[in-house]
Design an enzyme around this catalytic site. Structure first.
Site, PDB file in Angstrom:
ATOM      1  N   HIS A 194       0.844  -1.207   0.000  1.00 10.31           N
ATOM      2  CA  HIS A 194       0.000   0.000   0.000  1.00 10.31           C
ATOM      3  C   HIS A 194       0.876   1.252   0.000  1.00 10.31           C
ATOM      4  CE1 HIS A 194      -3.993   1.815   1.697  1.00 10.31           C
ATOM      5  NE2 HIS A 194      -3.314   2.724   1.017  1.00 10.31           N
ATOM      6  N   HIS A 205       1.581   5.095  -2.059  1.00 12.63           N
ATOM      7  CA  HIS A 205       1.136   6.115  -3.016  1.00 12.63           C
ATOM      8  C   HIS A 205       2.378   6.767  -3.626  1.00 12.63           C
ATOM      9  CE1 HIS A 205      -3.095   5.935  -1.699  1.00 12.63           C
ATOM     10  NE2 HIS A 205      -2.574   5.702  -0.499  1.00 12.63           N
ATOM     11  N   LEU A 206       2.590   6.524  -4.912  1.00 15.65           N
ATOM     12  CA  LEU A 206       3.741   7.103  -5.613  1.00 15.65           C
ATOM     13  C   LEU A 206       3.378   8.386  -6.360  1.00 15.65           C
ATOM     14  CD1 LEU A 206       5.517   3.884  -6.941  1.00 15.65           C
ATOM     15  CD2 LEU A 206       6.037   5.226  -4.890  1.00 15.65           C
ATOM     16  N   ARG A 207       2.080   8.666  -6.480  1.00 15.00           N
ATOM     17  CA  ARG A 207       1.550   9.943  -6.997  1.00 15.00           C
ATOM     18  C   ARG A 207       1.742  10.171  -8.496  1.00 15.00           C
ATOM     19  NH1 ARG A 207      -1.767  10.230  -2.852  1.00 15.00           N
ATOM     20  NH2 ARG A 207      -0.937  11.196  -0.946  1.00 15.00           N
ATOM     21  N   ASP A 258      -8.639   2.872  -3.262  1.00 11.94           N
ATOM     22  CA  ASP A 258      -8.154   3.469  -2.024  1.00 11.94           C
ATOM     23  C   ASP A 258      -8.177   4.982  -2.072  1.00 11.94           C
ATOM     24  OD1 ASP A 258      -6.877   3.210   0.637  1.00 11.94           O
ATOM     25  OD2 ASP A 258      -5.311   4.339  -0.370  1.00 11.94           O
ATOM     26  N   HIS A 302     -10.969   0.119   0.887  1.00  7.48           N
ATOM     27  CA  HIS A 302     -10.822   1.244   1.810  1.00  7.48           C
ATOM     28  C   HIS A 302     -12.157   1.352   2.546  1.00  7.48           C
ATOM     29  CE1 HIS A 302      -9.640   5.506   2.833  1.00  7.48           C
ATOM     30  NE2 HIS A 302     -10.960   5.599   2.935  1.00  7.48           N
ATOM     31  N   ASN A 319      -6.209   9.292   7.055  1.00  3.84           N
ATOM     32  CA  ASN A 319      -7.432   8.533   6.760  1.00  3.84           C
ATOM     33  C   ASN A 319      -7.071   7.055   6.638  1.00  3.84           C
ATOM     34  OD1 ASN A 319      -9.715   7.355   5.689  1.00  3.84           O
ATOM     35  ND2 ASN A 319      -9.941   8.775   3.995  1.00  3.84           N
ATOM     36  N   ASP A 359       0.855   2.661   3.767  1.00  3.34           N
ATOM     37  CA  ASP A 359      -0.032   3.735   3.298  1.00  3.34           C
ATOM     38  C   ASP A 359       0.769   5.030   3.137  1.00  3.34           C
ATOM     39  OD1 ASP A 359      -2.261   5.113   2.407  1.00  3.34           O
ATOM     40  OD2 ASP A 359      -3.223   5.242   4.365  1.00  3.34           O
ATOM     41  N   HIS A 393       2.683  14.414   0.658  1.00  6.27           N
ATOM     42  CA  HIS A 393       2.011  15.661   0.289  1.00  6.27           C
ATOM     43  C   HIS A 393       3.028  16.794   0.274  1.00  6.27           C
ATOM     44  CE1 HIS A 393      -2.056  14.077   0.423  1.00  6.27           C
ATOM     45  NE2 HIS A 393      -1.826  13.562   1.610  1.00  6.27           N
TER      46      HIS A 393
END
Length: 428
Positions: free
Chosen positions: A56, A58-60, A150, A177, A276, A303, A307
């Protein structure tokens, strides 16, 4: 050099052994192995684990390269001891087609710091209305087996049932999710004593638990596999435990931050703690640790949610949700699970390598540290103690909740198929 001798490492925390790497594979494991022709890595006192696998991340990229890219994210992964990550689908454009998942997959191949396995969206545009191209993504070069919206819950029971039925045809899994949207409208933190005192909108535990209960029953009904993302409450633990006792094919993950942090931290109004699902209570934290120890929760997943500075350096209500986690995950697990006696290092290897690779059907990862196996390995200085300094992160973002906190353990070396991606704590 094609040969590397890791000398005197505690394999899975056991007795010191030598591990000889030849090319992409482990040639031998034993004591007093010959070092002739090999580069020697002195590892006395250090713990050797199979390369970590994150289900899980997030590589964006594509779309939010100001937060992270596949390059910076995989560099962060290597720094944290990971040799493979599963990249979530909430990119721009959404990874809901074969074309987008292949783009992410090839970016991972090109950069080479760890393997990148894309996760495909369950629904078109993450909108929850129409199934995405699940079969086409599975048949693509990326070979997608895990699907998730997700960031958004697949809250329509009919859509969720259809997704579970569809992936059953090729042995895939839907990663949910779990967040009932109507119960979390305007929610800012865990619903409880602290939210009431602060006057922030509460996020009730039942919003997570009701979706998990529905989805394990749906998985049982259609005979398919469901995976629960970032489980966060004691009640969710009991539902998953009950489902497993019935033989339902359900797996679950917990994040490092839910193993350590509580909603009491929100009293600072520091948006770095906004995530979240939200940080829960001490009771929930202890229940999650016990469930990870006894196998009710199968894996630790970061996760990792990077940002840019401006999305966190603002008032609480306007701040984005999420925390970076790849570079601190193993330290948090050592602190919360190993040093408390809940898991040994073999257990860590299972929860952070073998089990996530098995759930995601990722060949070559999560394998035993033994002769003939791929040389995907992580070397950890478990005696190290130090304060977390995000200025030194390889990630493009710095939104860590651990800044200035002392945590144990430091990854010194990471090997991807016999090639060092991290050497003495520095990226190769």
């Amino acid at each position: 050099m094609s040969k590397i001798l890791i000398r005197g490492a505690k394999v899975l925390g056991g007795a010191p052994q030598d591990v000889l790497i030849d090319g992409e594979f482990i040639e031998a494991v034993g004591t007093d192995l010959p070092a002739e022709g090999a580069e020697v890595v002195e590892a006395a006192g250090k713990v050797l684990l199979p390369g970590l696998v994150d289900l899980h991340t997030h590589l964006r990229e594509p779309g939010r390269e100001d937060s992270e890219t596949v390059l910076t994210g995989t560099r962060a992964a290597a720094s944290g001891g990971y040799t493979a990550v599963f990249a979530m689908a909430n990119t721009f454009p959404v990874a809901d087609t074969a074309g987008v998942v292949e783009q992410v997959y090839r970016l991972g191949k090109d950069h080479g710091y760890c393997d990148v396995q894309p996760i495909g969206a369950v629904t078109v545009g993450l909108e929850g209305k129409k199934l995405a191209e699940l079969g086409a993504m599975h048949e693509s070069a990326a070979g997608v087996t895990v699907f998730s919206d997700d960031g958004k819950c697949v809250d329509d029971a009919v859509i969720m049932r259809r997704a579970l039925e569809y992936v059953k045809a090729f042995g895939g899994v839907v990663a949910q999710h779990a967040q009932e949207p109507r119960l979390t409208e305007g929610a800012q933190m865990n619903e409880g004593v602290v939210s009431a005192e602060l006057g922030l909108g509460g996020w009730p535990a039942v919003a997570e638990e009701s979706i998990i209960a529905r989805d394990v029953l749906l998985a049982e009904h259609v005979g398919s596999r469901v995976h629960i993302c970032h489980l966060s409450t004691a009640g969710s633990v009991e539902i998953v435990r009950w489902a497993k006792s019935r033989g339902i094919d359900v797996t679950a993950e917990v994040t490092p931050h839910h193993l350590l942090l509580t909603d009491e931290l929100v009293r600072s109004y520091n948006p770095v703690y906004k995530v979240n699902p939200p940080l829960r209570t001490e009771r929930d934290v202890l229940a999650l640790r016990e469930a990870l120890a006894d196998g009710t929760i199968d894996i630790v997943a970061t996760d990792h949610a990077p940002h840019p500075h401006e999305d966190k350096d603002c008032e609480w209500a306007a701040a984005a949700m999420g925390m970076v986690g790849l570079e601190t995950a193993l330290s948090v697990v050592q602190h919360t699970m190993v040093e408390t006696g809940l898991l040994d290092w073999a257990g860590v290897a299972d929860r952070m390598s073998a089990a996530p690779a098995r759930i995601g059907q990722l060949a070559g990862h999560g394998r035993p540290v033994s002769a003939g196996e791929p040389a995907n390995l992580t070397l950890v200085d478990s005696a190290y103690r130090g304060e977390v300094d995000p200025a030194g992160f390889a990630s493009r973002s710095r939104n860590t909740p651990y800044e200035g906190r002392e945590l144990p353990g430091r990854v010194t070396h990471t090997f991807l198929r016999g090639r060092a991606t991290l050497v003495d704590g520095k990226l190769a």
